[in-house]
Design a protein around this motif. Structure first.
Motif, PDB file in Angstrom:
ATOM      1  N   THR A  22       1.330  -1.238   0.106  1.00 27.96           N
ATOM      2  CA  THR A  22      -0.118   0.383   0.153  1.00 27.96           C
ATOM      3  C   THR A  22       0.413   0.890  -0.128  1.00 27.96           C
ATOM      4  O   THR A  22       0.523   2.048  -0.391  1.00 27.96           O
ATOM      5  CB  THR A  22      -0.373  -0.068   1.220  1.00 27.96           C
ATOM      6  OG1 THR A  22      -1.633  -1.204   1.581  1.00 27.96           O
ATOM      7  CG2 THR A  22      -2.134   0.548   0.810  1.00 27.96           C
ATOM      8  N   VAL A  23       2.052   0.807   0.822  1.00 23.97           N
ATOM      9  CA  VAL A  23       2.727   2.975   1.272  1.00 23.97           C
ATOM     10  C   VAL A  23       3.728   2.444  -0.621  1.00 23.97           C
ATOM     11  O   VAL A  23       4.277   3.939  -1.067  1.00 23.97           O
ATOM     12  CB  VAL A  23       3.877   2.233   1.754  1.00 23.97           C
ATOM     13  CG1 VAL A  23       5.401   3.355   1.737  1.00 23.97           C
ATOM     14  CG2 VAL A  23       2.894   2.663   3.350  1.00 23.97           C
ATOM     15  N   ALA A  24       4.217   1.438  -1.196  1.00 18.35           N
ATOM     16  CA  ALA A  24       4.951   1.486  -1.664  1.00 18.35           C
ATOM     17  C   ALA A  24       3.875   2.112  -3.493  1.00 18.35           C
ATOM     18  O   ALA A  24       4.489   3.096  -4.225  1.00 18.35           O
ATOM     19  CB  ALA A  24       5.021   0.092  -2.883  1.00 18.35           C
ATOM     20  N   ASN A  25       2.625   1.907  -3.086  1.00 21.58           N
ATOM     21  CA  ASN A  25       1.918   1.997  -4.315  1.00 21.58           C
ATOM     22  C   ASN A  25       1.233   3.646  -4.319  1.00 21.58           C
ATOM     23  O   ASN A  25       1.276   4.956  -5.175  1.00 21.58           O
ATOM     24  CB  ASN A  25       0.373   1.490  -4.851  1.00 21.58           C
ATOM     25  CG  ASN A  25       0.734  -0.135  -4.737  1.00 21.58           C
ATOM     26  OD1 ASN A  25       1.003  -0.339  -5.923  1.00 21.58           O
ATOM     27  ND2 ASN A  25      -0.567  -0.709  -4.385  1.00 21.58           N
ATOM     28  N   TYR A  26       1.206   3.529  -2.856  1.00 21.79           N
ATOM     29  CA  TYR A  26       1.507   5.131  -2.794  1.00 21.79           C
ATOM     30  C   TYR A  26       2.265   6.133  -2.686  1.00 21.79           C
ATOM     31  O   TYR A  26       2.560   7.051  -3.681  1.00 21.79           O
ATOM     32  CB  TYR A  26       1.031   5.695  -1.322  1.00 21.79           C
ATOM     33  CG  TYR A  26       1.064   7.316  -0.639  1.00 21.79           C
ATOM     34  CD1 TYR A  26      -0.094   7.870  -0.483  1.00 21.79           C
ATOM     35  CD2 TYR A  26       1.983   7.829   0.243  1.00 21.79           C
ATOM     36  CE1 TYR A  26      -0.243   9.789  -0.452  1.00 21.79           C
ATOM     37  CE2 TYR A  26       2.009   9.270   0.396  1.00 21.79           C
ATOM     38  CZ  TYR A  26       1.386  10.139   0.048  1.00 21.79           C
ATOM     39  OH  TYR A  26       0.938  11.032   0.582  1.00 21.79           O
TER      40      TYR A  26
ATOM     41  N   ALA B  71       4.540   5.659  -5.120  1.00 22.72           N
ATOM     42  CA  ALA B  71       4.280   5.759  -6.576  1.00 22.72           C
ATOM     43  C   ALA B  71       3.915   6.361  -7.533  1.00 22.72           C
ATOM     44  O   ALA B  71       3.760   7.266  -8.649  1.00 22.72           O
ATOM     45  CB  ALA B  71       4.358   4.257  -7.609  1.00 22.72           C
ATOM     46  N   SER B  72       2.002   6.721  -6.469  1.00 21.00           N
ATOM     47  CA  SER B  72       1.361   7.932  -7.306  1.00 21.00           C
ATOM     48  C   SER B  72       2.139   9.080  -7.202  1.00 21.00           C
ATOM     49  O   SER B  72       1.538   9.839  -7.740  1.00 21.00           O
ATOM     50  CB  SER B  72       0.288   7.492  -6.672  1.00 21.00           C
ATOM     51  OG  SER B  72       0.915   8.460  -4.970  1.00 21.00           O
TER      52      SER B  72
ATOM     53  N   GLY C 128       4.965   9.862  -8.431  1.00 14.72           N
ATOM     54  CA  GLY C 128       5.249  10.035  -9.593  1.00 14.72           C
ATOM     55  C   GLY C 128       7.346   9.436  -9.514  1.00 14.72           C
ATOM     56  O   GLY C 128       7.657   9.602 -10.238  1.00 14.72           O
ATOM     57  N   ILE C 129       7.484   8.550  -7.926  1.00 17.06           N
ATOM     58  CA  ILE C 129       8.913   8.676  -7.824  1.00 17.06           C
ATOM     59  C   ILE C 129       8.917   6.621  -8.019  1.00 17.06           C
ATOM     60  O   ILE C 129       8.363   5.768  -8.136  1.00 17.06           O
ATOM     61  CB  ILE C 129       9.274   8.255  -6.272  1.00 17.06           C
ATOM     62  CG1 ILE C 129       8.818   9.515  -5.703  1.00 17.06           C
ATOM     63  CG2 ILE C 129      10.080   7.860  -5.693  1.00 17.06           C
ATOM     64  CD1 ILE C 129       8.443  10.624  -4.755  1.00 17.06           C
ATOM     65  N   PRO C 130       9.852   6.357  -8.798  1.00 10.83           N
ATOM     66  CA  PRO C 130      10.174   5.566  -9.698  1.00 10.83           C
ATOM     67  C   PRO C 130      10.454   4.071  -8.438  1.00 10.83           C
ATOM     68  O   PRO C 130      10.902   4.091  -7.922  1.00 10.83           O
ATOM     69  CB  PRO C 130      11.166   4.862 -10.047  1.00 10.83           C
ATOM     70  CG  PRO C 130      11.824   6.872 -10.680  1.00 10.83           C
ATOM     71  CD  PRO C 130      10.948   7.418  -9.167  1.00 10.83           C
ATOM     72  N   VAL C 131       9.138   2.986  -8.603  1.00  8.67           N
ATOM     73  CA  VAL C 131       9.094   2.104  -6.961  1.00  8.67           C
ATOM     74  C   VAL C 131       9.046   0.286  -7.885  1.00  8.67           C
ATOM     75  O   VAL C 131       8.293   0.398  -9.001  1.00  8.67           O
ATOM     76  CB  VAL C 131       7.971   1.754  -6.644  1.00  8.67           C
ATOM     77  CG1 VAL C 131       7.902   1.115  -5.273  1.00  8.67           C
ATOM     78  CG2 VAL C 131       7.342   3.429  -5.856  1.00  8.67           C
ATOM     79  N   TYR C 132      10.295   0.301  -7.075  1.00 10.53           N
ATOM     80  CA  TYR C 132      10.525  -1.389  -8.406  1.00 10.53           C
ATOM     81  C   TYR C 132      10.225  -2.683  -6.885  1.00 10.53           C
ATOM     82  O   TYR C 132      10.718  -2.036  -5.609  1.00 10.53           O
ATOM     83  CB  TYR C 132      11.993  -1.050  -8.256  1.00 10.53           C
ATOM     84  CG  TYR C 132      12.341  -2.941  -9.378  1.00 10.53           C
ATOM     85  CD1 TYR C 132      12.799  -2.804 -10.515  1.00 10.53           C
ATOM     86  CD2 TYR C 132      12.671  -3.808  -8.109  1.00 10.53           C
ATOM     87  CE1 TYR C 132      12.884  -4.372 -10.855  1.00 10.53           C
ATOM     88  CE2 TYR C 132      13.077  -5.647  -8.960  1.00 10.53           C
ATOM     89  CZ  TYR C 132      13.268  -4.927 -10.657  1.00 10.53           C
ATOM     90  OH  TYR C 132      13.511  -6.589 -10.884  1.00 10.53           O
TER      91      TYR C 132
ATOM     92  N   ILE D 224       5.624   9.328   5.870  1.00 13.50           N
ATOM     93  CA  ILE D 224       5.747   8.948   4.166  1.00 13.50           C
ATOM     94  C   ILE D 224       5.734  10.205   3.224  1.00 13.50           C
ATOM     95  O   ILE D 224       7.324  10.213   3.197  1.00 13.50           O
ATOM     96  CB  ILE D 224       5.060   7.451   3.280  1.00 13.50           C
ATOM     97  CG1 ILE D 224       5.361   6.610   3.844  1.00 13.50           C
ATOM     98  CG2 ILE D 224       5.599   8.588   1.702  1.00 13.50           C
ATOM     99  CD1 ILE D 224       6.001   5.972   3.589  1.00 13.50           C
ATOM    100  N   ASP D 225       5.332  11.156   3.463  1.00 12.48           N
ATOM    101  CA  ASP D 225       5.549  12.103   2.665  1.00 12.48           C
ATOM    102  C   ASP D 225       6.160  12.812   3.267  1.00 12.48           C
ATOM    103  O   ASP D 225       7.795  14.259   2.532  1.00 12.48           O
ATOM    104  CB  ASP D 225       4.189  13.420   2.842  1.00 12.48           C
ATOM    105  CG  ASP D 225       3.170  12.739   2.344  1.00 12.48           C
ATOM    106  OD1 ASP D 225       2.967  12.097   0.793  1.00 12.48           O
ATOM    107  OD2 ASP D 225       1.810  12.924   2.474  1.00 12.48           O
TER     108      ASP D 225
END
Length: 195
Positions: A17-21, A23-24, A26-30, A185-186
């Motif tokens: 959930t945090v990874a998706n947030y 990514a939303s 605009g940060i590249p997430v692998y 996270i922000d």
């Protein structure tokens, strides 16, 4: 040089959930687990995996039977290691190529469930740990994966204890309330942008 920020957490912690947030934003997430699943279905990798087991681990449609593989490896540390020795190098190479595609980003997020267990934290500039009380994690994972508490506890016991993960992490987020988690996270993203 692009900074690699590890994102990890035990089962049911909410790291996806945090990874998706992130990514939303605009940060590249692998997402290592997702990429590993795709890589495992490549014919060359699939054949190596099948060779590990005496009976077929393929479904009728020729895809991997993950449930069967999980049953074989969860009580057999040697087989799990052999499986990881096939999958991890392939994922590492894939990640290296992906990282190269994002070399203009100040930092990227690499989400890995077993970051510390595989020594992946050594390749990260910073690590964010998502955590939550064990009962809450069990409840979430049971709901998400439609499995028993016993199944979840087996997975939890195969992972490094939370206390050890906390010692090795730069940022720790207790993910109990999602809006609070996103605020934290922000703040972390602002810190990372200045690295």
């Amino acid at each position: 040089m692009t900074k690699i920020i590890g994102l990890t957490g035990g089962i049911g912690s909410g790291k996806s959930t945090v990874a998706n947030y992130i990514a939303s934003k605009g940060i590249p997430v692998y997402i290592a687990d997702e990429e590993a699943k795709k890589i495992m279905e490549r014919e060359d990798v699939k054949q190596k995996i099948q060779n590990l087991f005496s009976e077929s681990v393929l479904n009728p449609d020729n895809s991997l039977n993950r449930k069967k593989i999980a049953e074989f490896v969860f009580n057999n540390p040697n087989k799990l290691k052999e499986l990881n020795d096939i999958v991890h190098p392939a994922v590492q190479l894939h990640f290296k190529n992906w990282l190269n595609e994002h070399k203009d980003s100040p930092f990227i997020i690499k989400e890995v469930a077993i970051l510390f267990e595989t020594g992946g934290n050594k390749q990260c500039d910073k690590v964010i740990l998502i955590t939550a009380p064990e009962e809450l994690r069990i409840e979430r994972a049971m709901k998400r994966d439609n499995v028993t508490k016993k199944d979840i506890l087996v997975r939890i016991n195969n992972q490094l204890p939370e206390s050890k993960k906390k010692e090795l992490s730069d940022f720790i987020i207790d993910n109990i309330n999602l809006s609070n988690t996103f605020l934290k996270i922000d703040k972390i993203l602002k810190i990372l942008a200045k690295l």
